[in-house]
Design an enzyme around this catalytic site. Structure first.
Site, PDB file in Angstrom:
ATOM      1  N   ASN A   9       0.875  -1.173   0.000  1.00 20.09           N
ATOM      2  CA  ASN A   9       0.000   0.000   0.000  1.00 20.09           C
ATOM      3  C   ASN A   9       0.912   1.221   0.000  1.00 20.09           C
ATOM      4  OD1 ASN A   9      -1.766   2.073   0.522  1.00 20.09           O
ATOM      5  ND2 ASN A   9      -2.225   1.447   2.622  1.00 20.09           N
ATOM      6  N   LYS A  11       0.220   4.243  -0.317  1.00 21.27           N
ATOM      7  CA  LYS A  11      -0.407   5.452   0.245  1.00 21.27           C
ATOM      8  C   LYS A  11      -0.160   6.656  -0.681  1.00 21.27           C
ATOM      9  CE  LYS A  11       0.161   3.462   4.780  1.00 21.27           C
ATOM     10  NZ  LYS A  11       0.051   3.641   6.204  1.00 21.27           N
ATOM     11  N   HIS A  95      -9.527   0.928   4.963  1.00 19.69           N
ATOM     12  CA  HIS A  95      -8.234   1.158   5.623  1.00 19.69           C
ATOM     13  C   HIS A  95      -8.456   2.085   6.820  1.00 19.69           C
ATOM     14  CE1 HIS A  95      -4.153   2.490   6.415  1.00 19.69           C
ATOM     15  NE2 HIS A  95      -3.751   1.398   5.772  1.00 19.69           N
ATOM     16  N   GLU A  97      -6.901   4.525   7.862  1.00 17.78           N
ATOM     17  CA  GLU A  97      -6.739   5.965   7.578  1.00 17.78           C
ATOM     18  C   GLU A  97      -8.021   6.523   6.951  1.00 17.78           C
ATOM     19  OE1 GLU A  97      -3.038   5.656   5.439  1.00 17.78           O
ATOM     20  OE2 GLU A  97      -2.065   5.016   7.291  1.00 17.78           O
ATOM     21  N   GLU A 167      -5.379  -5.250  10.606  1.00 19.80           N
ATOM     22  CA  GLU A 167      -4.383  -4.203  10.814  1.00 19.80           C
ATOM     23  C   GLU A 167      -4.668  -3.480  12.132  1.00 19.80           C
ATOM     24  OE1 GLU A 167      -2.463  -2.940   6.884  1.00 19.80           O
ATOM     25  OE2 GLU A 167      -4.235  -1.700   7.147  1.00 19.80           O
ATOM     26  N   GLY A 173       2.296   2.159  10.661  1.00 12.48           N
ATOM     27  CA  GLY A 173       3.194   3.298  10.474  1.00 12.48           C
ATOM     28  C   GLY A 173       3.887   3.742  11.751  1.00 12.48           C
ATOM     29  N   SER A 212       3.390  -2.237  10.314  1.00 13.57           N
ATOM     30  CA  SER A 212       4.858  -2.218  10.486  1.00 13.57           C
ATOM     31  C   SER A 212       5.503  -3.571  10.191  1.00 13.57           C
ATOM     32  CB  SER A 212       5.237  -1.712  11.883  1.00 13.57           C
ATOM     33  OG  SER A 212       4.764  -0.387  12.064  1.00 13.57           O
TER      34      SER A 212
HETATM   35  C1  PEP Z   1      -0.819   0.043   6.035  1.00 15.45           C
HETATM   36  O1  PEP Z   1      -0.917   1.237   5.811  1.00 15.45           O
HETATM   37  O2  PEP Z   1      -1.691  -0.725   5.635  1.00 15.45           O
HETATM   38  C2  PEP Z   1       0.343  -0.422   6.779  1.00 15.45           C
HETATM   39  C3  PEP Z   1       0.344  -1.647   7.243  1.00 15.45           C
HETATM   40  O3  PEP Z   1       1.375   0.480   6.957  1.00 15.45           O
HETATM   41  P1  PEP Z   1       2.817   0.189   7.636  1.00 15.45           P
HETATM   42  O4  PEP Z   1       3.327  -1.103   7.048  1.00 15.45           O
HETATM   43  O5  PEP Z   1       3.657   1.360   7.249  1.00 15.45           O
HETATM   44  O6  PEP Z   1       2.583   0.064   9.097  1.00 15.45           O
END
Ligand code: PEP
Length: 251
Positions: A9, A11, A95, A97, A167, A173, A212
């Site tokens: 992803n 972003k 997601h 976000e 998630e 992040g 992460s």
């Molecule tokens: C995500 O945005 O779906 C995500 C898992 O980000 P990160 O790997 O940076 O934590």
């Protein structure tokens, strides 16, 4: 046997030059990823460029979001049919976000999921709890509520034709990864919940971990029984890290 899926992803990152370099970098090492399906989800505007670069590569293409309407007066939005038109197979819906920054509800997410399927896309449905919710001990209730919104609208059969991404919001992040046991516990809960409705769906649906994930922790996470891949943010912007995560899924 569920084939692992490692989906990037990206972003709101990139430029024409950088997405080209990123795809070239991934393609250069792709032959070392023997088991996992690899997918990338660029920002909308770069999807056509990436689609051209990916032709014949075996890497799947997805988008990061979609509207729940087919067309019409929705300034700034992108319809599901537009995504299939430009070669997308996957689309991320729900997601954290989108949920937290843009206030998107479980119901809106479910409508996006339905619209995406209708257009022939495979939704990657994100679910997960905030730190506050984990500390309150309501992780399972939150994840169940997010899943139920989709099951109520689309039925359990639809879950068998999508991908779920667990998630934990506190791990996205932040550099704080759920431990393999913490993640496995929620993945097993999700699969168990689905199994109460349809065991075939529960067996076949891929449940990705996101939060992460990086080359240092991917192998341990992917070794867990109910973790079928990863949704990768930051590490998907570095070809070697993304490939390392893909290789961590090699059988
Ligand atoms: C995500 O945005 O779906 C995500 C898992 O980000 P990160 O790997 O940076 O934590």
């Amino acid at each position: 046997m569920r084939q692992p899926l490692v989906a990037g992803n990206w972003k709101m990152n990139g430029s024409l030059d950088s997405v080209t370099a990123l795809i070239e970098g991934i393609q250069a090492g792709l032959d070392t990823v023997s088991t996992a399906e690899m997918a990338v989800c660029p920002p909308f505007v770069y999807i056509p460029r990436v689609a051209g670069l990916l032709e014949g590569s075996g890497i799947s293409l997805g988008a990061q979001d979609v509207n729940d309407q087919e067309s019409g007066a929705h300034t700034g939005e992108v319809a599901p049919g537009m995504l299939t038109d430009i070669g997308c197979r996957y689309v991320i819906v729900g997601h954290s976000e989108r949920r937290s920054i843009y206030g998107e509800s479980d119901e809106f997410t479910a409508r996006k999921f339905a619209a995406a399927r209708k257009a022939g896309l495979v939704p990657i449905l994100c679910v997960g709890e905030t730190l506050e919710e984990r500390e309150e001990g309501v992780t399972e209730q939150v994840v169940a509520r997010q899943l139920d919104a989709v099951i109520d609208l689309e039925g359990i059969g639809a879950i068998g034709e999508c991908v779920i991404a667990y998630e934990p919001v506190w791990a996205i992040g932040t550099g704080k990864t759920a431990t393999p046991d913490q993640a496995q516990e929620v993945h097993a809960f999700i699969r168990g919940k689905l199994a109460t409705l349809d065991t075939d769906v529960a067996d076949k649906v891929r449940i990705l971990y996101g939060g992460s994930m990086n080359p240092g922790n991917a192998a341990d996470l992917l070794a867990m029984a109910d973790i079928d891949g990863g949704l990768i943010g930051g590490a998907s912007l570095k070809p070697e890290d993304f490939l390392d995560i893909g290789r961590a899924g090699n059988a």
